[in-house]
Write an enzyme that holds these catalytic residues in place. Structure first.
Site, PDB file in Angstrom:
ATOM      1  N   SER A  47       0.925  -1.386   0.374  1.00 39.10           N
ATOM      2  CA  SER A  47      -0.133   0.223   0.038  1.00 39.10           C
ATOM      3  C   SER A  47       0.894   1.102  -0.095  1.00 39.10           C
ATOM      4  CB  SER A  47      -0.473  -0.136   1.115  1.00 39.10           C
ATOM      5  OG  SER A  47      -2.047  -1.017   1.099  1.00 39.10           O
ATOM      6  N   GLU A  68       2.304   1.356  15.437  1.00 36.95           N
ATOM      7  CA  GLU A  68       3.133   3.412  14.625  1.00 36.95           C
ATOM      8  C   GLU A  68       4.688   3.001  15.861  1.00 36.95           C
ATOM      9  OE1 GLU A  68      -0.020   1.840  14.125  1.00 36.95           O
ATOM     10  OE2 GLU A  68      -0.344   1.253  12.548  1.00 36.95           O
ATOM     11  N   PHE A  93      -2.097   6.965  11.233  1.00 39.32           N
ATOM     12  CA  PHE A  93      -1.691   5.959  12.109  1.00 39.32           C
ATOM     13  C   PHE A  93       0.096   6.792  12.639  1.00 39.32           C
ATOM     14  CE2 PHE A  93      -3.869   2.565   9.138  1.00 39.32           C
ATOM     15  CZ  PHE A  93      -5.184   3.087   9.538  1.00 39.32           C
ATOM     16  N   HIS A 119      -2.059   7.584   2.220  1.00 39.91           N
ATOM     17  CA  HIS A 119      -3.648   7.251   2.163  1.00 39.91           C
ATOM     18  C   HIS A 119      -3.887   9.378   2.899  1.00 39.91           C
ATOM     19  CE1 HIS A 119      -2.592   3.558   0.239  1.00 39.91           C
ATOM     20  NE2 HIS A 119      -3.659   3.307   0.614  1.00 39.91           N
ATOM     21  N   ASP A 127     -12.312   4.284   1.606  1.00 36.08           N
ATOM     22  CA  ASP A 127     -12.322   3.667   3.741  1.00 36.08           C
ATOM     23  C   ASP A 127     -12.728   5.077   4.454  1.00 36.08           C
ATOM     24  OD1 ASP A 127     -10.376   1.575   2.767  1.00 36.08           O
ATOM     25  OD2 ASP A 127      -7.940   2.804   2.566  1.00 36.08           O
ATOM     26  N   ARG A 177      -3.245   8.453  -2.334  1.00 34.98           N
ATOM     27  CA  ARG A 177      -2.831   6.944  -2.353  1.00 34.98           C
ATOM     28  C   ARG A 177      -3.677   6.764  -4.152  1.00 34.98           C
ATOM     29  NH1 ARG A 177      -8.636   3.408  -1.987  1.00 34.98           N
ATOM     30  NH2 ARG A 177      -7.886   1.544  -2.568  1.00 34.98           N
TER      31      ARG A 177
END
Ligand code: MG
Lengths: 324, 298
Positions: A47, A68, A93, A119, A127, A177
Site C-alpha cells: 500500500s 506505529e 496512524f 493515504h 475508506d 493513494r
C-alpha cells in the site's frame, strides 16, 4: 514558466500516476545510491509502495508489524547508529498515533528519520473518515526541527524522496493513494524549502500544495477567460515555508487564495495566513477542510462535496477579487 | 570494563555506588524537585554498568566501538548524571546545576546537551524500541563486538510501546540487546500491583520470546554476573529483572512510593524526618553506611 519544464499536457489530457508510487521509485533509487538507507513498514508494504525497496534490499528492510509507535522509535534507533531510515504507514496512524514518539525521539532527540504518511487526504476515498488523514500537516508542522513536504505529483514525490535521503533533518512526506495528474517532468526542479510559480498572473495568487495544485492550475486557466489573471504558487514544502517566493507573488497580486486537501487549521492555509498576517496583510480566502472530518465516497465526489475543485476555486477567486 | 581496562573490586564498586547516592541526595536537595526512589535504587546497577560492564570511554563519548546504554526511564536522570560525572564524562561540580536554568543537566536527559547521553528520554516506553533500532543497525553492519543495554522502570512497562518492542526484538533475535528492568514495585500513584498489575512479569517476558534472569538489583556482583550471563545467551534476547529496593540506602525512603517523584527537603512525609532534616539524615546514613563506619559517628 519555461525553466520549470512542466508537463505540456496538463490542461488537456494529463497522464496519471499515484504520488505514493513516486515515493516507492525514489526510495529504491535512494537505496541504490546509499547503503545506509533502510526502510521500515507497519504491515502496509505494498500500500505504501515500500515493497519496491523491500524486494531489492531485503536485508535493509524491517517489518515491524501493526505497531506505529515502534515504527518511528526503532527508526530513531537506526538513525542513531548512522542509518537513514524511511518509515512508512498510513498517515492516519503515523504520524496520527505516534506523535509523542516523533516529538521526543526524533525531533527533540534530533535523529533524521524520514516519515512517510501515505493515504493522506480525501483521495483516500471509500475508506472513510478514519483513514482520510487531514490533520497530519498541522501535527508535523508544529514540531521544531521537522520538515514537511507535500508533493504535487508522483515525479515530484520521487525527487522529494531522493532529496530527503540526503537531508540531515527529520522529514515528513505526505503522499496520496489515488492516481492523480502528472504536472511536472523529470527536468522540473525540486528543492526542499522552495515554492514554485507554476503559472504567472497579476490579479490573484493561488497558493496550493499536493494534489490541489492540479486543480489550481485548471482554475487559473479558466479564470483568465473570465477576467482574472491568477498566479499559481505551488508549495511542496510547507515547512520551512518559502516566504520569499510567496511574498514576492503577493506583493504583485495583493489577493490570496489557498487550497489544500487538509485541515486549514494549522495546514497550508494556516501557515500562509501566519506569514501574511505578520509580513503583508491582504485579503485572503482559504479552501480546505474547515474543522470537520471526511466521509466515504469516490475522491471526485468528495472534492465536489467539500468544495475543493477548480469550479470552487473560481467562485472563491471572483468573490475575493470583486470584494477587494 | 571501561576503555582504560581498570577493574575494581566489589568493595570499591560499592563505595562508588555510595558516593553516587550521596551525590543524588545533594543534587536533588539543591534542585528542589525531581525523583528520589528510582535513582537511589539504581545506583548499584549504574555503577556496575559504567565501572565494570560497559565498554566505553569518557574522553571519547562518541567512540564508534563503545557499548551503548539507553536510559528509557529518563526520570532517573539524577543517577545518570551522578554516574557519568563520577565516571569522568564531566566535572562533578556541574551536578549542582541539575534542573537549573541554562544547565546541561535538564530535568530529563537531553542527548544533545551532555556527553555520554545516548537518547533524549523522559516520556516512558520508547527506549526499548530505540535500543532495538541500534541493535538492528549493528546486526546489519555485522558489528558483533558491541552491546546495547537498556534500562526501563517497572511502571514504564504499562506502556504499549514496550511490548511492541519486545515482540520485534524477539522476532529479529537481537541477542546483542540486554534489557534491565528496575523492578522496584512502585510508580507515582502507588505500588505497581495496585496501579496496574505486572505479575507474572517473568512469564510475560518469556511468553514474548525472551530469556529472563531475575536478580537482586542492589547486589553488585549479581548485576555484573547477570550481564555476563546475558551476553553469553545467544538464542534469545535477555531481560534482567532486577529486584531493587526503592529509595535504597536511605531508611526513611526505602519501600515508600511517596518518594518516587519528590526530592529530600521538599515536603514532610509520614515516617520521615521533618523536611529540613531529611537531607542531613539521609547523607549521614549513606556516609556511615548505616553505622558500619564508626568513625563517622559524632
Ligand atoms: Mg518503579
Amino acid at each position: 514558466m519555461s525553466d520549470l519544464h512542466l508537463a505540456t499536457n496538463i490542461y488537456h489530457k494529463p497522464d496519471y500516476d499515484p504520488i505514493r508510487k513516486g515515493f516507492g521509485r525514489g526510495l529504491l533509487e535512494a537505496g541504490r545510491r546509499d547503503e545506509r538507507v533502510v526502510a521500515l513498514c507497519a504491515d502496509l508494504t505494498s500500500s505504501t509502495q515500500i515493497n519496491m525497496f523491500a524486494d531489492a534490499f531485503p536485508e535493509r528492510f524491517v517489518q515491524v508489524g501493526v505497531a506505529e509507535q515502534n515504527l518511528v522509535t526503532v527508526g530513531s534507533g537506526l538513525a542513531a547508529q548512522g542509518k537513514i531510515p524511511f518509515v512508512s504507514s498510513y498517515a492516519a496512524f503515523s504520524p496520527g498515533r505516534n506523535w509523542e514518539q516523533i516529538r521526543t525521539t526524533i525531533c527533540l532527540n534530533d535523529r533524521p528519520v524520514k516519515i512517510i504518511g501515505s493515504h493522506a487526504g480525501l483521495y483516500t476515498g471509500a475508506d472513510g473518515a478514519t483513514h482520510q488523514m487531514l490533520e497530519d500537516i498541522a501535527l508535523m508542522r508544529v514540531l521544531p526541527n521537522m520538515v514537511v513536504i507535500v508533493p504535487g505529483d508522483s515525479l515530484e514525490s520521487e525527487k522529494a524522496t531522493l532529496a530527503m535521503a540526503i537531508d540531515k533533518r527529520p522529514n515528513y512526506l505526505r503522499v496520496a493513494r489515488e492516481a492523480t495528474p502528472i504536472l511536472t517532468t523529470k527536468d522540473t526542479p525540486f528543492e526542499i524549502g522552495k515554492a514554485y510559480v507554476y503559472a504567472e498572473g497579476t490579479d490573484l495568487t493561488i497558493i496550493s500544495t499536493g494534489t490541489m495544485t492540479y486543480h489550481a492550475l485548471i482554475a487559473a486557466e479558466r479564470l483568465f477567460s473570465t477576467g482574472i489573471d491568477a498566479e499559481v504558487v505551488h508549495v511542496p514544502t510547507i515547512k520551512p515555508l518559502d516566504g520569499v517566493t510567496i511574498l514576492k507573488s503577493v506583493h504583485k497580486t495583493k489577493h490570496v487564495l489557498t487550497i489544500e486537501e487538509a485541515q486549514i487549521n494549522g495546514g497550508l492555509g494556516g501557515a500562509v495566513a501566519e506569514l501574511l498576517g505578520e509580513e503583508f496583510p491582504v485579503p485572503i480566502k482559504r479552501l480546505g477542510m474547515r474543522d470537520r472530518f471526511g466521509e466515504s465516497g469516490e475522491p471526485a465526489e468528495l472534492l465536489e462535496h467539500f468544495g475543493l475543485t477548480a469550479k470552487h476555486i473560481m467562485i472563491a477567486a471572483h468573490d475575493l477579487v470583486k470584494k477587494a | 570494563m571501561t576503555n582504560n581496562k581498570k577493574s575494581y573490586t566489589t568493595a570499591e564498586l560499592e563505595l562508588i555506588a555510595n558516593t553516587i547516592r550521596q551525590d543524588i541526595i545533594k543534587m536533588l536537595l539543591e534542585a528542589g524537585s525531581g525523583h528520589s526512589a528510582g535513582p537511589l535504587d539504581l545506583a548499584d546497577i549504574f555503577t556496575a554498568l559504567y565501572f565494570d560492564v560497559l565498554k566505553h570511554d569518557p574522553l571519547k563519548p562518541n567512540w564508534d566501538q563503545r557499548d551503548i546504554l539507553v536510559v528509557s526511564n529518563g526520570h532517573v536522570a539524577p543517577v545518570v548524571y551522578a554516574t557519568l560525572a563520577n565516571a569522568g564524562y564531566f566535572d562533578k561540580k556541574e551536578l549542582k546545576t541539575l534542573r537549573k536554568f541554562g544547565s546541561r543537566l535538564q530535568g530529563h536527559p537531553e542527548r544533545k546537551l551532555l556527553p555520554g547521553l545516548e537518547t533524549t528520554s523522559g516520556p516512558l516506553g520508547s527506549g526499548l524500541s530505540q535500543a532495538a533500532g541500534m541493535a538492528l543497525s549493528m546486526k546489519m553492519n555485522h558489528d558483533n563486538h558491541r552491546w546495547v543495554y537498556v534500562t526501563t522502570g517497572d511502571g514504564e512497562l504499562d506502556e504499549g510501546n514496550i511490548w511492541e518492542a519486545a515482540m520485534l526484538i524477539a522476532k529479529y533475535k537481537l541477542n546483542n540487546l540486554i534489557a534491565i528492568i528496575d523492578r522496584n514495585n512502585i510508580q507515582i500513584d502507588g505500588t505497581t500491583e495496585h496501579v496496574m498489575p505486572l505479575e507474572d512479569l517473568t512469564a510475560k517476558w518469556e511468553a514474548f520470546g525472551w530469556h529472563v534472569i531475575e536478580i537482586d538489583g542492589n547486589d553488585m556482583e549479581a548485576v555484573i554476573d547477570a550481564c555476563a550471563m546475558a551476553r553469553a545467551i545467544v538464542e534469545k534476547p535477555v531481560a534482567i529483572i532486577a529486584h531493587t529496593v526503592p529509595g535504597k540506602g536511605v531508611d526513611f525512603m526505602e519501600y515508600d512510593y511517596h518518594w518516587h517523584g519528590i526530592p529530600v527537603g521538599a515536603q514532610d512525609v509520614g515516617g520521615a524526618p521533618p523536611k529540613n532534616e531529611q537531607a542531613k539524615v539521609a547523607l549521614h546514613e549513606l556516609r556511615t553506611l548505616r553505622g558500619k563506619i564508626r568513625s563517622e559517628h559524632e
